[in-house]
Each structure stands twice: as structure tokens, then as C-alpha cells.
Design a protein around this motif. Structure first.
Motif, mmCIF file in Angstrom:
data_model
loop_
_atom_site.group_PDB
_atom_site.id
_atom_site.type_symbol
_atom_site.label_atom_id
_atom_site.label_comp_id
_atom_site.label_asym_id
_atom_site.label_seq_id
_atom_site.Cartn_x
_atom_site.Cartn_y
_atom_site.Cartn_z
ATOM 1 N N LEU A 58 0.839 -1.198 0.000
ATOM 2 C CA LEU A 58 0.000 0.000 0.000
ATOM 3 C C LEU A 58 0.872 1.246 0.000
ATOM 4 C CD1 LEU A 58 -2.603 -1.102 2.699
ATOM 5 C CD2 LEU A 58 -3.125 -0.624 0.301
ATOM 6 N N GLY A 59 0.321 2.336 -0.515
ATOM 7 C CA GLY A 59 1.028 3.605 -0.529
ATOM 8 C C GLY A 59 0.586 4.486 0.624
ATOM 9 N N PRO A 60 1.112 5.730 0.635
ATOM 10 C CA PRO A 60 0.718 6.662 1.698
ATOM 11 C C PRO A 60 -0.762 7.017 1.614
ATOM 12 C CG PRO A 60 2.234 7.688 0.106
ATOM 13 C CD PRO A 60 2.114 6.275 -0.283
ATOM 14 N N ASN A 61 -1.350 7.253 2.775
ATOM 15 C CA ASN A 61 -2.773 7.613 2.896
ATOM 16 C C ASN A 61 -3.706 6.522 2.369
ATOM 17 O OD1 ASN A 61 -2.210 10.226 3.975
ATOM 18 N ND2 ASN A 61 -1.692 10.898 1.897
ATOM 19 N N GLN A 62 -3.183 5.324 2.286
ATOM 20 C CA GLN A 62 -4.008 4.211 1.827
ATOM 21 C C GLN A 62 -4.229 3.215 2.958
ATOM 22 O OE1 GLN A 62 -2.071 2.552 -1.629
ATOM 23 N NE2 GLN A 62 -2.415 4.398 -2.868
ATOM 24 N N ASP A 72 -9.091 -1.624 -1.002
ATOM 25 C CA ASP A 72 -8.024 -0.640 -0.797
ATOM 26 C C ASP A 72 -8.611 0.743 -1.046
ATOM 27 O OD1 ASP A 72 -6.408 -2.801 -0.457
ATOM 28 O OD2 ASP A 72 -5.144 -2.430 -2.221
ATOM 29 N N LEU A 73 -8.315 1.635 -0.148
ATOM 30 C CA LEU A 73 -8.912 2.969 -0.212
ATOM 31 C C LEU A 73 -7.830 4.007 0.039
ATOM 32 C CD1 LEU A 73 -12.263 3.960 1.343
ATOM 33 C CD2 LEU A 73 -10.230 5.070 2.253
ATOM 34 N N GLY A 90 -10.595 15.333 2.520
ATOM 35 C CA GLY A 90 -11.402 14.290 3.146
ATOM 36 C C GLY A 90 -12.060 13.342 2.165
ATOM 37 N N VAL A 91 -11.737 13.477 0.900
ATOM 38 C CA VAL A 91 -12.324 12.584 -0.104
ATOM 39 C C VAL A 91 -11.649 11.212 -0.016
ATOM 40 C CG1 VAL A 91 -12.551 12.120 -2.580
ATOM 41 C CG2 VAL A 91 -13.023 14.407 -1.672
ATOM 42 N N ALA A 92 -12.486 10.177 0.054
ATOM 43 C CA ALA A 92 -11.976 8.801 0.066
ATOM 44 C C ALA A 92 -12.321 8.149 -1.266
ATOM 45 C CB ALA A 92 -12.609 8.019 1.203
ATOM 46 N N ARG A 93 -11.353 7.446 -1.813
ATOM 47 C CA ARG A 93 -11.561 6.852 -3.127
ATOM 48 C C ARG A 93 -11.107 5.386 -3.078
ATOM 49 N NH1 ARG A 93 -12.315 8.769 -8.280
ATOM 50 N NH2 ARG A 93 -11.440 7.500 -9.946
ATOM 51 N N ALA A 133 -11.209 -0.208 5.653
ATOM 52 C CA ALA A 133 -10.078 0.345 4.894
ATOM 53 C C ALA A 133 -9.810 1.786 5.321
ATOM 54 C CB ALA A 133 -10.370 0.269 3.395
ATOM 55 N N LEU A 134 -10.890 2.547 5.519
ATOM 56 C CA LEU A 134 -10.718 3.937 5.954
ATOM 57 C C LEU A 134 -10.059 3.988 7.333
ATOM 58 C CD1 LEU A 134 -11.303 6.980 5.492
ATOM 59 C CD2 LEU A 134 -13.439 6.624 6.747
ATOM 60 N N ARG A 135 -10.528 3.108 8.223
ATOM 61 C CA ARG A 135 -9.957 3.062 9.579
ATOM 62 C C ARG A 135 -8.445 2.840 9.526
ATOM 63 N NH1 ARG A 135 -7.100 2.588 13.099
ATOM 64 N NH2 ARG A 135 -7.353 1.760 15.222
ATOM 65 N N ARG A 136 -8.026 1.958 8.648
ATOM 66 C CA ARG A 136 -6.602 1.641 8.575
ATOM 67 C C ARG A 136 -5.824 2.701 7.791
ATOM 68 N NH1 ARG A 136 -5.676 -3.861 10.257
ATOM 69 N NH2 ARG A 136 -7.617 -4.646 11.156
ATOM 70 N N ALA A 137 -6.524 3.456 6.952
ATOM 71 C CA ALA A 137 -5.849 4.533 6.216
ATOM 72 C C ALA A 137 -5.606 5.748 7.095
ATOM 73 C CB ALA A 137 -6.681 4.933 4.993
#
Lengths: 81, 763
Positions: free
Chosen positions: B448-452, B623-624, B631-634, B735-739
Motif C-alpha cells: 500500500l502507498g501513503p494515505n491508503q 483498498d482505499l 477528506g475525499v476517500a476513493r 479500509a478507511l480506519r486503517r488509512a
């Protein structure tokens, strides 16, 4: 005698009893037996409940067999989208 | 990327099942020839329109229709007074039970309106413009009443009561006062309190979801005619022509056999078209005007007046041992039912812990009426809400224990012999295989990358069997027509044709699948509950087997041998009598051509009540990536694995997984009903009600787990349509929680919520 386990939707008609034994060879017998023991429960189960007989789900199936040592769970009919 | 996992060594002797032929309705759909609900016009038809309440809760004091009726071009004006008074009665015309009086009062309000958009009156006129002007001339006097939208507020003792006759059922004693709480459902095993108190690790959380709509592209539409002899015709799109027939007949008080319903193509249903809204109104307008009446909802009407699914509050407590065994669970759920009782909270109660072996649990569900549209089924009704709570809590537990989230699920996974929380003992399930499919996927190992962040969640749905019919007719040239009793909402026509071709041993190109109307095929429950390929497919296979039996008998007649000396192999009759070894096989075409001289047409219809549906399990991996500035999650990568039994047409099954995942992602990130302070929906359109579109999402990868076909179906079918919408809400949230390192427990996970969570974390 089959062992019947009823979910909470049935309890108002069973006086709160959740487990009891009923003599039945088929689902139709079971419905009659439930009505004899708890008036109104048979009709309620017939209209609103599905049942799992020894782990297998039966819904609207009066002539599915029930063995003397069967375990029957009553739970709300399953719908879907 | 799509994968299929089969049990090593499994024999594959099928020729048609499991292949990916071109869909039989494909040309009609891409050329625009397919006729949907709004596409049929009847000679002399009028335009029907509905006047809807602007108030979420009000008593109707009077309705004056005289000015509307006097408008030139208006042919009929009706209100609730034009429908019969109906008592409370449980109807079984669809699939789940339905209260007849509630359904009728939802179709057209009587004494009260119960939500913004509730139908109050209807007109039929010679043009849309005149019909709409007529609506403006109807004068309704309302006494507005306090309203309640949110479920917890509706449960308060001082909440405005929607129905004075509603007393909570499922309690030990009948309450003395009416309330908005329709029912309490409970499932229990063991001793939750003691096990929770003794657990090494305890956690609890509250999770909330908002009402969301099924979002089908095609609005509700129909055209209906009431004949002078009382015979009724309805053409429209729905998830069940027999459901429309029964509900129209009962709401209007006419014999069921007087109503003939022809199913149009359907532009999406997802459960939302398992009830009626327009059809009884169109028939009542036709009866009053003497003309056929066509009605098509606007998108605004679809949002305001047709069933979304519930918003809910889900409280979860989990207790576990230090090695990851869940020893205690308590789940309490409060669901909006909308204006009338009947939220899917019971299904949520039965499914929320269905992936876990837990010896001590208590599950409680509350069904609560609110001044919002009556909820309708939405794909695995209720299960996504329950799973959102439980799967989020399980993820928190994994973080607390320092366990891989898949490992925690593997430790507690149900398997054959495990007892489901609602009673049955699982048989022939492949949940463990489905977890393993995700663990073994390349996706799970990818960096995973940053902010993911990467989230995992599981889901369950019962799947259903039930009443279905199927017919197989042999044409003079040996071609086959398969008639299905169910509208095709997810590829069932292709599946029916493939199963018939496989059974008969004929090329798929020789099989034409069609959907029958209510007069041309036997009864069926709605297309829903992930039941059609299983149950209607079973009827079609049995009908094909009966056709084979007829073909064997015809061949025996021609060969002058006993029928037991004729076998059916690869689409031909073969004589097995060793004394007649020189006889050449008789083809289906030959037997069909000689049918008139051997006894007449060859065909069979089978109607049955299919038992033996096998449940399905899904595991999703998401993966998010979060933009910390906006604050946009993708969602950037997504894989859905599912225990599917055996896929008849794998592309359709993959499509079900992808579609369910996408709907769940929209539910998680964007979608919600928003009401103003006056109880009116503020975002009744696709511009303001944000559903995901293709450009929002990556390709959804799929893994079909075919290690455990259903032994109670000739081809091993398990239902597949509903499971895939169950895990995504939590998969995205996890996924958001872990990001971002903090839990956002309230859906949708909109940018303002995410920003607020980030700011709170920094503070």
C-alpha cells in the motif's frame, strides 16, 4: 418427540416458552401439534415462520418429514431483494 | 481480473454450464428494441398522475376534486375513497409476508399521510399537461401533525405516534400504550453476560447507517386497462408478474384470475420492485375513466414515494480470548421501517453473526415506524446494516488483539456442522475456502502507498428456494422454447437456457428462453431472494427431463421397442437393445418432425416449491486512499470472493459480485436520504443523491469459489445476487480506519465526516 426451538416472535403465543417437544411426523403434523399445545401458534408459524429441520431450511412445505429425534428451529420467513 | 477456484480433482463433464455465451437479450438491450415498463402504449390510453403529500405527517380533513374533474380533458379523479376498505391480513403473494391493509394505504392514503410524497389522489387525462394542471386544482385540507424521521427519536416515549393501533409485538407482555415500535426480535444462545464478563478482551461500539435507495435506472412504470367485463390487463416492469397480479387483485377487491399481467423488461429492481405502487392506481383510474391508463414515475417520485432501505443504529459488544476466539457477542439493532411496519431487522438479526461460531450471544432487533417512505427490500435486506456493525467491530477487535483481520475471521469461521445463529446447522458451505481465496490473492499481498488503507469484511445471505414454474416446448424443427416464470433481472434467461441445453444435450443456440405472463406459465414467487436460478432453474431442468422422457417414448414407438431400451445421449435417442444394434440414433429434430404422428406436441411444464437452497458467503477486500486535505476517500482496488456453488454463466455471476460491491461502496461513501427540518426529502434526484459511476471506481476483481456445489441442485447452484452487497459497507469503513488511524462509525463516509475525524484525531 421432535424438539422445537422457537424464536422470540413466537413467545407471546407460548407464554415465553422457547423450547418444547411436539409429536409430529410431518410439518403439517407439527403445525397441528403446536396449535393444540399453544392455541394460535400453529397458524402463526404457518403464516409467518420458516423452519430448519435438522439443519435444513423448509418454508411452506407441509409434507416435509420430521423424525422422532429431529430438532426443529422456528424463525421468521426468509425474503430477499 | 476474474478467477474461479474449484476443488482439486473435481470432475467437469459439463458442455454448456460454466461457459460464457452471448446473452440472449443482449441484442435487444443494446439496440433499444427491448420493451421496458414505459414502452407499451394501448389504444386510447390516458396519462395518469398522482398528487402527493407535501407533509411528512398530517391528517386528511377533506379532499375536493370537483375543480380537477371539471377541467376539460380530465377523465377520472380518484382518492382513497375509491379503494375498498381492507382489514389487516398477511399476504404471501410475493415472497416475504406483507400486510394487505398497509400496502393499500401506502398505494393511496386514507385518513392520514405518513410521509412526504405519500399518494393522496390521482387523475387520468388526455395529456400530461392537463393531468398536472388537474393535480394543482385538487384541494386537500390537512391538519399537520408532529413528525419523526430518526429511528432513536421515534422510539422515545414522547415521540409522535404514527399509528394509534400499533402495539409492540415480541415483548413478554403487550404494552399498554401504542408506540412506533412495531416488533422486537431476539435470538440467543448460551450466556452472553457471563461470557462477556469473563472475556480477556472486551470492546463495544455504535455504528449507524442512513436510508439509501435501490437506485434502479428505470422508474416505476405501467399501463393498465380495466375491461368492461371486469377483466384487467397490466403491462409493467416488476420483479414478479404474479406478485403484481395478487397485490392488484387484493388491493382492488377483484378475483386474482381476472387480472392478467405481462412482465416487461426491467431496468433494475434490487428488491425495490417486489411490491406495487402504480399498478392498482392505474387500474382504478382505468375503471373510473373507461380507458387504458399509463403511469410513469418521475425520479423525484421514485425517491420520495418508493421504498428505500432502512437507516439503522447498530450497537455491538464483542468479548474474546487473547488468542482471538470470540466468546461473547451482543448485537442490538434499531431500524427505520418507514411509514408502516416491516423493516428487514429480523433478517439482519439472523445474518449479522452468521459467519462466526460464537457460543454465547444475544441479538435484538427493533422494527420502528417513522415518517419516511415505507422501506422496500433492497438486495439482502437488512444484512448489510448488521454486517456493517459486526464486521466493523471485528476489525476493531483484530486491531486490539494485534491479529491479521483474516486470521481473526479464520479462527472464528463457521464451517459444515456449525450452527447458524438462527438455528440451522450449516451443510455444504465454503466460507473457509472463501477466506482462503482472499488470503491467497495477489491483491492481499500487494503493498500500500501513503494515505491508503486495506479493509476486509465478510458477509452472509440465506438464499431462497420457493415456488417457481418452468416449461420446455419442442418446436417442429427440434428447436426448444424455455418459458420462465420469473422476470430476468440478473441473467436468469441465459441461465435457464443453459441448464435446459445442458440437460437436453442440445446446442445453446437451439434454445430460446422467454419470460411468461401470468396466463401462460404457472405461478412463481418474485425474482428475489437469490432464488431464481436455483428454484426456477430446478423447474426448468425437471421440465427438460420430462421432455427427454417423452422423446425416449416416441423413439421407442418408432423403433417398436420398450422405452427402457432407449437412452438419451448428447441430444439423441439411442437404442440400447443389443438385438437392434444397427439402428441409428434419432435426433431431436427427427423426433420433433414426427411428433404429430407419435402422439402430438412434445412439451412439459413443472411447478414446484423448491427446498434445499444453500446459503452463500462472501469476503471482500478493499483498498482505499484518502486525500487528507479534502477528506475525499476513493476506492482504488477491490476484490470480491464468494462461495457460489457452481456458476451457470460465470460472467453473469461475476457481474452480480461487481454490481453488489459497487452498490455497497456507494452506500458506504456517498448515499443517504437527507431530510429538512420539515421532514421533506432534500435530495430526491441523482444530482444530489450521489451514486457511484464508472469513473469513480476501479474494476472490481472477482473470485468465484466453486469448491462446494449445492448437492440439492442438479448443477450445484447457490444463489449469488445478494451476498455481494453485504460486506462492502464494512470493507470500505475498515479500509478507511486503517488509512487514517481512526474509526468513522457513521455512514456515509463523506468528506466532511472524514475531515472531522482527522481533525479530532489531531486534537
Amino acid at each position: 418427540m421432535a424438539r422445537v426451538v422457537a424464536c422470540s416472535d413466537c413467545w407471546p403465543l407460548t407464554g415465553g416458552a422457547s423450547e418444547f417437544n411436539v409429536e409430529a411426523a410431518t410439518v403439517r403434523d407439527l403445525i397441528r401439534g403446536l396449535d393444540a399445545r399453544f392455541p394460535g401458534l400453529g397458524d402463526f408459524v404457518d403464516r409467518r415462520m420458516a423452519m430448519a429441520i435438522d439443519g435444513e431450511i423448509h418454508q411452506d412445505a407441509w409434507f416435509s418429514p420430521i423424525e422422532p429425534d429431529s430438532e426443529v428451529f422456528l424463525f421468521p420467513k426468509i425474503g430477499g431483494g | 481480473m476474474s478467477e474461479t477456484l474449484k476443488r482439486p480433482g473435481a470432475r467437469q463433464t459439463l458442455n454448456v454450464v460454466g461457459t460464457r455465451p452471448i446473452r440472449p437479450d443482449g441484442a435487444d438491450k443494446v439496440t433499444g428494441r427491448a420493451a421496458f415498463g414505459a414502452d407499451l402504449s394501448m389504444s386510447g390510453q390516458l396519462v395518469g398522475r398522482i398528487l402527493r403529500s407535501p407533509h411528512p405527517h398530517a391528517r386528511i380533513l377533506s379532499i375536493d376534486t370537483s375543480k380537477a374533474a371539471a377541467l376539460p380533458g380530465v377523465k377520472a379523479v380518484i382518492t382513497g375513497a375509491d379503494f375498498p376498505d381492507l382489514g389487516a391480513e398477511v399476504l404471501a403473494g410475493g415472497e416475504a409476508v406483507t400486510n394487505l391493509a398497509d400496502m393499500a394505504a401506502n398505494v393511496m392514503a386514507r385518513d392520514k399521510v405518513l410521509y412526504d410524497g405519500h399518494a393522496v389522489a390521482a387523475v387520468a387525462a388526455i395529456s400530461a399537461e392537463i393531468a398536472e394542471e388537474a393535480l394543482r386544482r385538487i384541494e386537500v385540507a390537512y391538519e399537520t401533525l408532529p413528525h419523526v424521521i430518526e429511528v432513536l427519536e421515534a422510539m422515545r416515549p414522547d415521540a409522535p405516534v404514527l399509528h394509534a393501533t400499533l402495539f409492540t409485538q415480541g415483548l413478554e407482555a403487550r404494552p399498554e400504550q401504542p408506540s412506533n415500535i412495531s416488533n422486537r426480535t431476539r435470538f440467543m444462545r448460551g450466556d452472553f453476560e457471563a461470557a462477556y464478563a469473563a472475556a480477556d478482551v472486551r470492546m463495544e461500539g455504535r455504528y449507524t447507517t442512513r436510508a439509501v435507495h435501490q437506485g434502479y435506472i428505470e422508474p416505476h412504470a405501467c399501463v393498465a386497462a380495466w375491461g368492461s367485463d371486469g377483466q384487467c390487463e397490466v403491462w409493467g416492469s416488476s420483479q414478479g408478474q404474479f406478485m403484481v397480479r395478487t397485490y392488484c387483485a387484493r388491493v382492488l377487491g377483484v378475483p386474482i384470475s381476472n387480472v392478467h399481467v405481462t412482465p416487461a423488461e426491467i431496468g433494475g429492481g434490487f428488491g425495490g420492485k417486489t411490491t406495487v405502487y402504480l399498478e392498482p392506481v392505474a387500474l382504478a383510474l382505468s375503471r373510473a375513466s373507461g380507458h387504458p391508463v399509463k403511469m410513469v414515475m418521475s425520479r423525484d417520485e421514485v425517491f420520495r414515494a418508493t421504498g428505500p432501505t432502512s437507516g439503522g443504529v447498530i450497537d455491538v459488544k464483542l468479548g474474546a480470548s487473547n488468542d482471538g476466539k470470540i466468546v461473547a457477542a451482543r448485537v442490538e439493532m434499531m431500524f427505520q421501517a418507514g411509514a408502516f411496519p416491516g423493516s428487514p431487522v429480523a433478517a439482519a438479526a439472523m445474518t449479522c453473526l452468521a459467519c462466526y461460531e460464537v457460543d454465547n450471544f444475544e441479538i435484538v432487533g427493533w422494527d420502528v415506524v417513522t415518517n419516511t417512505p415505507k422501506v422496500a427490500a433492497y438486495r439482502a435486506p437488512g444484512a448489510p446494516l448488521g454486517a456493517f456493525g459486526v464486521e466493523s467491530a471485528v476489525d476493531e477487535l483484530a486491531l486490539t488483539l494485534g491479529l491479521d483481520p483474516l486470521t481473526l475471521r479464520e479462527i472464528n469461521a463457521v464451517k459444515d456442522g456449525s450452527k447458524a445463529p438462527y438455528g440451522p446447522t450449516y451443510q455444504n458451505i465454503a466460507y473457509v475456502d472463501t477466506l482462503a481465496a482472499i488470503r491467497d490473492s495477489e491483491h492481499y499481498k500487494a503493498p500500500l502507498g501513503p494515505n491508503q488503507g486495506r479493509g476486509v469484511a465478510a458477509g452472509f445471505w440465506f438464499n431462497h428456494g420457493g415456488e417457481s414454474s418452468g416449461a420446455v416446448h419442442v418446436a417442429d424443427d427440434g428447436g426448444i422454447v424455455v418459458v420462465s416464470s420469473n422476470p430476468d433481472i440478473g441473467g436468469s434467461r441465459a441461465a435457464m437456457a443453459m441448464m435446459a441445453a445442458e440437460t437436453l444435450g442440445v446446442p445453446l443456440e437451439r434454445v430460446r428462453p422467454v419470460v411468461g405472463d401470468t396466463d401462460s406459465i404457472g405461478f412463481a414467487m418474485v425474482t428475489g431472494g437469490s432464488r431464481t436460478t436455483f428454484a426456477t432453474g430446478l423447474a426448468v431442468v425437471r421440465a427438460a427431463e420430462q421432455v427427454i422422457e417423452q422423446l425416449r417414448q416416441r423413439a421407442a414407438m418408432l423403433w417398436e421397442v420398450d422405452a427402457d431400451k432407449v437412452a438419451w445421449r448428447a441430444g439423441e435417442a439411442v437404442c440400447t437393445d443389443p438385438e437392434k444394434a444397427d439402428l441409428k440414433p434419432l435426433s431431436l429434430a427427427t423426433l420433433a418432425e414426427r411428433a404429430s404422428r407419435t402422439g402430438g406436441p412434445i412439451s412439459a411444464q413443472v411447478s414446484l416449491n423448491a427446498q434445499g437452497a444453500s446459503p452463500g458467503f462472501g469476503v471482500h477486500l478493499c483498498d482505499l486512499e484518502v486525500d487528507p486535505e479534502t477528506g475525499v476517500a476513493r476506492v482504488i482496488r477491490y476484490t470480491a470472493a464468494q462461495d457460489v456453488g457452481r456458476a451457470i454463466h460465470p460472467s453473469y455471476v461475476e457481474g452480480q459480485l461487481q454490481g453488489g460491491a459497487v452498490q455497497g461502496i456507494g452506500w458506504a461513501l456517498n448515499e443517504e436520504y437527507i431530510f429538512d427540518a420539515g421532514g421533506r426529502m432534500e435530495n430526491a434526484g441523482f444530482l444530489d443523491y450521489r451514486m457511484p459511476v464508472a469513473s469513480d471506481l476501479p474494476m472490481i476483481d472477482t473470485i468465484l469459489v466453486e469448491t462446494t456445489p449445492n448437492p440439492l441442485h442438479p448443477f450445484g447452484v447457490k444463489g449469488v445476487g445478494e451476498v455481494p452487497i453485504v460486506p462492502p459497507l464494512a470493507a470500505v469503513a475498515n479500509a478507511l480506519r486503517r488509512a487514517i488511524g481512526v474509526r468513522v462509525p457513521d455512514l456515509p463516509l463523506s468528506p466532511p465526516r472524514i475531515l472531522a475525524a482527522l481533525e479530532a484525531k489531531q486534537a
